[in-house]
Motif scaffolding. Sequence first.
Motif, mmCIF file in Angstrom:
data_model
loop_
_atom_site.group_PDB
_atom_site.id
_atom_site.type_symbol
_atom_site.label_atom_id
_atom_site.label_comp_id
_atom_site.label_asym_id
_atom_site.label_seq_id
_atom_site.Cartn_x
_atom_site.Cartn_y
_atom_site.Cartn_z
ATOM 1 N N LYS A 107 -21.690 40.403 9.613
ATOM 2 C CA LYS A 107 -22.657 40.032 10.504
ATOM 3 C C LYS A 107 -22.290 38.673 11.098
ATOM 4 N N TYR A 111 -21.321 40.508 14.618
ATOM 5 C CA TYR A 111 -22.697 41.005 15.146
ATOM 6 C C TYR A 111 -23.642 39.694 14.985
ATOM 7 N N ALA A 113 -25.441 38.413 17.189
ATOM 8 C CA ALA A 113 -26.660 38.490 17.874
ATOM 9 C C ALA A 113 -27.628 39.580 17.381
ATOM 10 N N VAL A 114 -27.194 40.414 16.099
ATOM 11 C CA VAL A 114 -28.063 41.414 15.621
ATOM 12 C C VAL A 114 -29.193 40.592 14.823
ATOM 13 N N SER A 115 -30.431 41.170 15.040
ATOM 14 C CA SER A 115 -31.374 40.764 14.385
ATOM 15 C C SER A 115 -31.284 40.777 12.698
ATOM 16 N N GLU A 116 -32.040 40.262 12.112
ATOM 17 C CA GLU A 116 -31.820 40.451 10.372
ATOM 18 C C GLU A 116 -32.571 41.795 10.158
ATOM 19 N N PRO A 117 -33.774 42.177 10.510
ATOM 20 C CA PRO A 117 -34.310 43.576 10.356
ATOM 21 C C PRO A 117 -33.160 44.727 10.879
ATOM 22 N N GLU A 118 -32.788 44.569 11.805
ATOM 23 C CA GLU A 118 -31.883 45.658 12.270
ATOM 24 C C GLU A 118 -30.553 45.569 11.560
ATOM 25 N N TRP A 119 -30.194 44.619 11.297
ATOM 26 C CA TRP A 119 -28.837 44.698 10.276
ATOM 27 C C TRP A 119 -29.200 45.120 9.082
ATOM 28 N N GLU A 120 -30.374 44.855 8.308
ATOM 29 C CA GLU A 120 -30.874 45.400 7.100
ATOM 30 C C GLU A 120 -30.526 46.947 7.361
#
Length: 292
Positions: A107, A111, A113-120
Amino acid sequence: MLRLDDVTKEFRIGAFGGKSVTAVREVSFEVAPGEVVSLIGESGSGKSTIGRMILGLNPVTRGSITFDGRPVRADKEYYRHIQGIFQDPFSSFNPVFKADRVYNMIKETYYPAVSEPEWEERVEAALRDVRLNPGQVLGKYPHQLSGGQLQRLLIARALLLDIKLLVADEITSMLDASTRIDVLNLLAELRTRGLGVLYITHDLSLGTYLAERTMVLRRGSIVEMGLTGSVFGDPLHPYTRELLSAVPRLNQAWDDATPVDSCVYHERGATGALIEAEPGHFVACARLDTCP
């Protein structure tokens, strides 16, 4: 997708590097999208060296390796599309960090710029794709997981990237029999999504199980190459026949190996180049060391 043209690798040896040893000699082959190709040979034949050159971990001495028409470059963009998994999964993890730290590194690198919830959500989806329960593996240290779980974690890591080719170097050799089949079935399933796999192994049975095409490597050179059914069903090179005769069989004694010195291609004055003995089935002279 992946193409090797006359790739040779020499290593400098000796106290002052005054001598050299050829580990890989004029190897050429391709791996297409969605294709599993097995590279089979005994220990020391140069299999892992080829894998490391494809991954940009060792430079090529002569020849070229291209991916999608571009030369191999060991940079961030290249590793977005090509990943490798090796024999010992424990060596791929830092024992003082939890195993899923590798996902945080991806990440941060690719990535940010990807938010933590989306990455999870992405991580959990990748883990489910490799048949792992996120709740059972996330937050665990490597020593708390089995070798099969760690190998699947590494495959999930590759899936989080825009991967097109996986170099799988003896990835099942440290696993028990039932886990081996699970990992091989997983690779076969990923192939249907367009993932190309170079499966490096010394185990003929596993190579037969998974690959559409097979290459047999001897002393750094490909000696036989073709569809897996042709190579193992009608082996033309005496070294391939020798490998097959060495496979243990229940309630059956081993046959005497065919002498490698006998070779019709050598008698015809063939060089070390592969000859198309039948459509799509290539074989080399068995006496490469003495070929002109």
